[in-house]
Design a protein around this motif. Structure first.
Motif, PDB file in Angstrom:
ATOM      1  N   SER A   1       0.840  -1.201   0.000  1.00  0.00           N
ATOM      2  CA  SER A   1       0.000   0.000   0.000  1.00  0.00           C
ATOM      3  C   SER A   1       0.871   1.245   0.000  1.00  0.00           C
ATOM      4  O   SER A   1       0.605   2.204  -0.731  1.00  0.00           O
ATOM      5  N   GLY A   2       1.926   1.233   0.829  1.00  0.00           N
ATOM      6  CA  GLY A   2       2.830   2.379   0.898  1.00  0.00           C
ATOM      7  C   GLY A   2       3.474   2.660  -0.450  1.00  0.00           C
ATOM      8  O   GLY A   2       3.495   3.809  -0.913  1.00  0.00           O
ATOM      9  N   LYS A   3       3.947   1.595  -1.108  1.00  0.00           N
ATOM     10  CA  LYS A   3       4.607   1.771  -2.403  1.00  0.00           C
ATOM     11  C   LYS A   3       3.652   2.366  -3.427  1.00  0.00           C
ATOM     12  O   LYS A   3       3.996   3.312  -4.156  1.00  0.00           O
ATOM     13  N   ILE A   4       2.446   1.802  -3.463  1.00  0.00           N
ATOM     14  CA  ILE A   4       1.488   2.251  -4.478  1.00  0.00           C
ATOM     15  C   ILE A   4       1.040   3.693  -4.216  1.00  0.00           C
ATOM     16  O   ILE A   4       0.922   4.497  -5.142  1.00  0.00           O
ATOM     17  N   LEU A   5       0.850   4.028  -2.931  1.00  0.00           N
ATOM     18  CA  LEU A   5       0.434   5.400  -2.618  1.00  0.00           C
ATOM     19  C   LEU A   5       1.533   6.389  -2.965  1.00  0.00           C
ATOM     20  O   LEU A   5       1.263   7.488  -3.471  1.00  0.00           O
TER      21      LEU A   5
ATOM     22  N   ALA B   1       2.582  -3.072  -9.516  1.00  0.00           N
ATOM     23  CA  ALA B   1       2.391  -1.951  -8.605  1.00  0.00           C
ATOM     24  C   ALA B   1       2.147  -0.676  -9.384  1.00  0.00           C
ATOM     25  O   ALA B   1       1.320   0.151  -9.000  1.00  0.00           O
ATOM     26  N   TYR B   2       2.843  -0.498 -10.523  1.00  0.00           N
ATOM     27  CA  TYR B   2       2.642   0.771 -11.217  1.00  0.00           C
ATOM     28  C   TYR B   2       1.300   0.863 -11.916  1.00  0.00           C
ATOM     29  O   TYR B   2       0.791   1.969 -12.110  1.00  0.00           O
ATOM     30  N   ALA B   3       0.703  -0.285 -12.274  1.00  0.00           N
ATOM     31  CA  ALA B   3      -0.658  -0.212 -12.825  1.00  0.00           C
ATOM     32  C   ALA B   3      -1.635   0.275 -11.742  1.00  0.00           C
ATOM     33  O   ALA B   3      -2.491   1.127 -11.997  1.00  0.00           O
ATOM     34  N   GLY B   4      -1.469  -0.262 -10.524  1.00  0.00           N
ATOM     35  CA  GLY B   4      -2.315   0.184  -9.420  1.00  0.00           C
ATOM     36  C   GLY B   4      -2.093   1.648  -9.110  1.00  0.00           C
ATOM     37  O   GLY B   4      -3.040   2.403  -8.889  1.00  0.00           O
ATOM     38  N   ALA B   5      -0.808   2.054  -9.123  1.00  0.00           N
ATOM     39  CA  ALA B   5      -0.481   3.450  -8.829  1.00  0.00           C
ATOM     40  C   ALA B   5      -1.043   4.379  -9.896  1.00  0.00           C
ATOM     41  O   ALA B   5      -1.500   5.477  -9.591  1.00  0.00           O
TER      42      ALA B   5
END
Lengths: 284, 328
Positions: free
Chosen positions: A72-76, A138-142
């Motif tokens: 969650s931290g990475k994506i946020l 992760a970057y798609a989510g971000a």
């Protein structure tokens, strides 16, 4: 007018006004009920393992959600890196540089984007980022979350910049500062608190989003290394664990819910306290 | 006064006529172009969103056409897709949500705007803003573990025993279903109705209230017959906003609606909604037609919320402007 009629009207008045009070009371009560229930259920199931351990396989008790917290931290972080610059600089354009035509197009697009259901944003991120690279990441989510941060940051940056008193602007101009220097050294610092509040609120809003992550960041039972792997996030974990049939997973879902709600509410309260201290106008 | 006005008027064109190159040297033009670039990105992303949804839903449009909306068979094995059960579920849950949330929300807004002292009103509004910030998956979590059991043990018996002959309360209850989803949605949208309606009610000019009171009306009569009608369009706007949110809500609904693509008259029956089916089946969709049918559902959802949000904004703007015109 007869006395009885007047008494009746007064009774109706008091009764209905009391009812509106009941409505307000019930609505606020819901919040405290949610908080209380989450704190009770989450508090009894949360422990140190929750923050430090990986999820255990089905059937084994224990384990935690360390990977989801990190995920969650990475994506946020990545979402903010995308959403904040676009929103902030776009907001400066709207407030300071825009002509009539372009500005209304940008505003309209931002308002439209703001109203798009988050699941639809997920579809968009899927077809734009997941499909070409052929894996959840992760970057798609971000990307999906960053998109949701843009309209909030953009419109509030514009609002707060516009609310900076004219005098400050004219003072800087009169001293011979060019327009961009006026913006960078006088106007933006004056509106700084308001803009920070807006960014924090945008962050709090996307921190709890689940739907756009389901088929972008997907999920992961293990740590995900780098940015291009399926990544676990707290909201998605809550969802998967809550609808699962295992009691131990339910317990963990409550713990995760408590952590997520705590995070979101703390950011919210923080943001609102920053704003309520007023928009600072720096003295020269 | 006249002199000042002329000087100011003349001041404008002088700055405006500075040449492009002198502006470039100051950095003004560069700053403008950079910020323009970022602002244009917003437009680009939005346009790309609409484009992707449209292009990626071409197969079901060609194969089913408008039948997509009126057939109720959703069968991935036979490759037959009809959206009716999902549209039905979305409309029914949103309608239930509004039936509960609108009276409660408007009542609370009236209390906050008309009755409560400013201090109390602001404090309560603060809590309501926090309520609006609670993530939807948390509402889903509470729905699964509180409202679903409550449905089975309390709500179902109280409604089914006396009113069981009505089609909407007929049949067994599994806990999950349209009514459960509607209740969870109602809790989620109440804060939106309160916040916007309160704002709109507060923008009603004071003289409207005072005039009504001076004519001998009670406090409630002045509120209900003068202030509320004055703010009517804005309150409608808040309801549309809440409706748009309820239609597009995914997680909370997915967790409590039962996920069964059937059309049932009973509110206790399990159902499905547009957003829920996308959330559940998108990653498992094999075959282009299946995936594109889901994207077509996304497009429908997008268009619905687009129209509702547009209407809501229009109504709210109209009301607040009316307030400032009469008041000013």
């Amino acid at each position: 007018m007869s006395g009885a009629r007047l008494r009746w009207r007064k009774f109706v008045s008091n009764f209905m006004l009391a009812m509106t009070g009941v409505c307000a009371f019930v609505s606020v009560l819901v919040l405290f009920f949610i908080l209380g229930y989450l704190v009770f259920n989450g508090g009894t199931s949360i422990n140190w393992d929750f923050f430090t351990k990986l999820p255990k396989p089905v059937g084994e008790a224990g384990g935690g959600m360390a990977n989801a917290i990190v995920g969650s931290g990475k994506i946020l972080l990545l979402a903010s890196l995308m959403g904040v610059p676009i929103g902030f600089l776009g907001g400066i354009y709207l407030a300071e540089f825009s002509g009539k035509g372009m500005a209304s197009v940008v505003r309209y697009a931002a308002d439209l984007l703001n109203g798009v259901p988050s699941i639809v944003i997920g579809i968009f991120a899927y077809s734009l980022v997941v499909l070409p690279f052929k894996h959840f990441s992760a970057y798609a989510g971000a990307f999906a979350l960053g998109m949701m941060m843009i309209p909030i940051t953009l419109r509030s940056t514009e609002e707060f910049l516009k609310s900076v008193p004219r005098m400050l602007r004219e003072g800087a101009m009169a001293l011979g500062a060019s327009k961009w220097k006026t913006i960078a050294t006088v106007i933006v610092p004056a509106a700084y608190r308001g803009i920070m509040t807006a960014i924090l609120l945008a962050l709090a809003r996307v921190a709890g989003e689940t739907a756009p992550l389901l088929f972008t960041a997907f999920g992961n039972r293990f740590d995900s290394h780098g940015w291009s792997q399926p990544t676990a996030t707290l909201p998605v974990m809550i969802y998967t664990y809550a609808v699962s049939p295992y009691d131990d997973w339910h317990r963990q879902a409550w713990a995760a819910g408590l952590v997520l709600l705590g995070l979101v509410l703390i950011i919210n309260i923080l943001a609102r306290t920053i704003l309520s201290r007023g928009i600072a106008v720096p003295r020269s | 006064v006249a002199t000042t006005a002329t000087t100011l008027k003349n001041a404008g064109p002088v700055t405006g006529s500075r040449s492009f190159f002198s502006k470039l040297r100051d950095g003004d033009e560069i700053a403008r172009l950079i910020t323009l670039l970022f602002a244009a990105t917003v437009v680009l992303i939005t346009a790309a969103l609409v484009w992707e949804l449209w292009v990626n839903s071409v197969l079901p449009r060609q194969k089913f056409g408008l039948h997509f909306f009126v057939t109720s068979v959703w069968d991935p094995i036979m490759d037959q897709y009809g959206a009716l059960p999902f549209i039905y579920g979305t409309i029914v849950t949103s309608a239930v949500a509004l039936l509960i949330a609108v009276p409660l929300g408007i009542g609370a807004a009236i209390f906050l705007a008309e009755l409560a002292p400013p201090r109390v009103s602001d404090t309560l509004q603060f809590f309501i803003d926090l309520l609006a910030a609670v993530p939807s998956v948390i509402y889903g979590l509470l729905g699964v573990f509180i409202i679903v059991p409550l449905m089975r043990t309390v709500i179902y018996p109280t409604l089914n025993k006396p009113f069981g002959y009505l089609p909407i309360f007929k049949g067994p209850s599994y806990g999950v279903g349209f009514l459960t989803a509607g209740i969870v949605l109602a809790i989620m949208v109440i804060p939106y109705i309160i916040s916007v309606s309160r704002e709109v009610l507060l923008s009603v000019p004071r003289d409207q209230r005072e005039a009504a009171l001076a004519l001998g009306s009670t406090r409630w009569e002045s509120t209900w017959q003068v202030v509320v009608p004055f703010a009517k369009t804005g309150i409608m706007g808040s309801i549309f906003l809440a409706l748009a949110r309820a239609l597009g809500e995914t997680m909370a609904v997915t967790m409590v609606i039962g996920n069964t693509p059937k059309i049932a008259a009973s509110l206790f029956a399990p159902g499905y909604s547009i957003a829920a089916v996308i959330a559940n089946e998108f990653t498992e969709a094999t075959g282009d037609l299946y995936l594109q049918s889901l994207i077509a559902l996304g497009l429908v959802l997008f268009l619905l919320t687009f129209i509702l949000n547009g209407l809501a904004r229009l109504l709210i703007v109209v009301t607040t402007q009316k307030g400032s015109e009469v008041g000013g």
